[in-house]
Scaffold this active site. Sequence first.
Site: not given
Ligand code: INI
Length: 155
Positions: A22, A58, A86, A88
């Site tokens: 990500f 993960e 949000t 999150h």
């Molecule tokens: N994962 C990240 O590594 N960085 C982020 O900024 C991020 N945001 O903002 O959503 C993010 N989300 C994904 C998360 O790590 C999982 O891969 C996803 O929720 C599936 O389990």
Amino acid sequence: MQMIEGNFTDADGRYVIVVGRFNQFVVDSLVEGALDTLVRHGVNEDNITVIRVPGAYEIPLAAQAVAERGEVDAIIALGAVIRGSTPHFDYVAGELAGGLNKVQLDTGLPCAFGVLTVDTIEQAIERAGTKAGNKGSDAALAAIEMVSILRQLGE
Ligand code: INI
């Protein structure tokens, strides 16, 4: 008095970089920094494995699988969690930090924390090889140092 601290001169261990894909634009620079630091401190490229997972959330599970398999001296966790509008961010960053720490305490394997947890993309870029250094490189140094310390402690 006895002083134990890590050195960077015999960094010949086996390292696994677990990276959340990500925000890949930023994360690729962290990986580059970590690889450069490991190799320039004497780690053989053949002893470095990079595992890419979907996101920072993960990372702990992959790190745990690596630790349980053995044949590794340290894990370097890399990623970028950037705050949105949000809650999150708080879940992802919180579970990542807690999960990674649990892996290292449960298994005794050093897990360096090289995941950016920032409010803006600008802050992430600053820490991925521009004006605030490269946190991937910093995490690699921490991993090398911890391997050295644990060796001195007989682990
Ligand atoms: N994962 C990240 O590594 N960085 C982020 O900024 C991020 N945001 O903002 O959503 C993010 N989300 C994904 C998360 O790590 C999982 O891969 C996803 O929720 C599936 O389990």
